[in-house]
Motif scaffolding. Structure first.
Motif, PDB file in Angstrom:
ATOM      1  N   LEU A 114       0.849  -1.181   0.000  1.00 46.85           N
ATOM      2  CA  LEU A 114       0.000   0.000   0.000  1.00 46.85           C
ATOM      3  C   LEU A 114       0.891   1.241   0.000  1.00 46.85           C
ATOM      4  N   ALA A 115       0.342   2.364  -0.462  1.00 49.60           N
ATOM      5  CA  ALA A 115       1.125   3.591  -0.618  1.00 49.60           C
ATOM      6  C   ALA A 115       1.440   4.233   0.725  1.00 49.60           C
ATOM      7  N   SER A 116       2.583   4.888   0.788  1.00 49.00           N
ATOM      8  CA  SER A 116       2.950   5.646   1.983  1.00 49.00           C
ATOM      9  C   SER A 116       1.923   6.753   2.235  1.00 49.00           C
ATOM     10  N   GLY A 117       1.599   6.977   3.496  1.00 48.40           N
ATOM     11  CA  GLY A 117       0.675   8.045   3.856  1.00 48.40           C
ATOM     12  C   GLY A 117      -0.761   7.808   3.460  1.00 48.40           C
ATOM     13  N   CYS A 118      -1.132   6.550   3.200  1.00 42.02           N
ATOM     14  CA  CYS A 118      -2.491   6.276   2.730  1.00 42.02           C
ATOM     15  C   CYS A 118      -3.505   6.166   3.857  1.00 42.02           C
TER      16      CYS A 118
END
Length: 248
Positions: A114-118
């Motif tokens: 999953l993307a950073s800061g999501c």
């Protein structure tokens, strides 16, 4: 005299799984949503964990549930305004999580896809005592958080008392964890956990947790289906952590 047949050999003993073997969760897949099954304690902990999750403060808020298992957290965060994303390595567990409204993602907590800061909230419940790389797991959990996001966790302390209570005794009593599910060598050093979170901008506050003794007695007697987990100042066995990610 009639000939006697040789005695049949004893059936082979089933192999004992290595401690902390993830294959155990496939074997016990049908147990996830049984409140009096082998995962009973996880139901109690999921409710206590959910109580630390704040209501969402924005639209499209995301909660990432690391090692979500069968999705036991779902009913305790429903209605708080999050898209509930569950990450786990075990496909059979994710199948059950999906049936309870969790968006299932297969992945390792040491390399979350999953993307950073999501995430507005990252939950790591009863997983840190199962990973061989505490620093890596903490780094991933904190990476997923956006600034101002909340980290919620619970795990087992690296103490002799925790090993005795959860393994020597706990794996032999009703409601306790299944035998072999823990490797005590992976239990979590509390000071190190706090330091690792601080390295990634999360000031983690800890508190102990234990079952209500009254509820536990009633549960063992078959009179209730759930045991309340109550906070305590002693973090030497089971503890919770909560922290907010500071702005970069």
């Amino acid at each position: 005299m009639p000939a006697t047949e040789p005695p049949l050999p004893a059936p082979p003993r089933p192999p004992r799984r290595p401690a902390n073997d993830i294959g155990l969760y496939d074997e016990l897949a049908e147990q996830w949503w049984r409140p009096r099954g082998v995962f009973a304690t996880l139901h109690w902990l999921a409710r206590a964990r959910g109580a630390l999750v704040p209501p969402a403060t924005r639209r499209d808020a995301v909660l990432v549930d690391l090692a979500c298992g069968g999705g036991l957290l779902a009913p305790h965060v429903a209605g708080k305004g999050y898209r509930h994303v569950g990450v786990d390595l075990t496909a059979s567990a994710l199948h059950r999580a999906s049936a309870h409204g969790v968006l299932a993602v297969r992945g390792d907590v040491l390399a979350v896809p999953l993307a950073s800061g999501c995430a507005d909230v990252v939950v790591a419940g009863e997983v840190l005592e199962h990973v061989p790389d505490l620093a890596g797991a903490v780094a991933e959990a904190c990476r997923l958080l956006r600034p101002g996001g909340v980290l919620v966790l619970d795990t087992l302390a690296d103490t002799a008392l925790a090993r005795f209570v959860t393994v020597t005794v706990g794996e032999r009593v009703p409601g306790g964890p299944p035998p072999g599910v823990h490797d005590p060598a992976l239990f979590v050093n509390r000071d190190r956990l706090v330091r690792e979170c601080a390295r990634h901008g999360v000031r983690l506050r800890l508190r102990g947790l234990r079952p209500s003794l009254v509820d536990l007695a009633r549960w063992l007697a078959g009179r209730v289906e759930h045991v309340r987990m109550v906070p305590t100042r002693f973090t030497t066995v089971l503890f919770q952590g909560r922290g907010v990610k500071e702005p970069s």
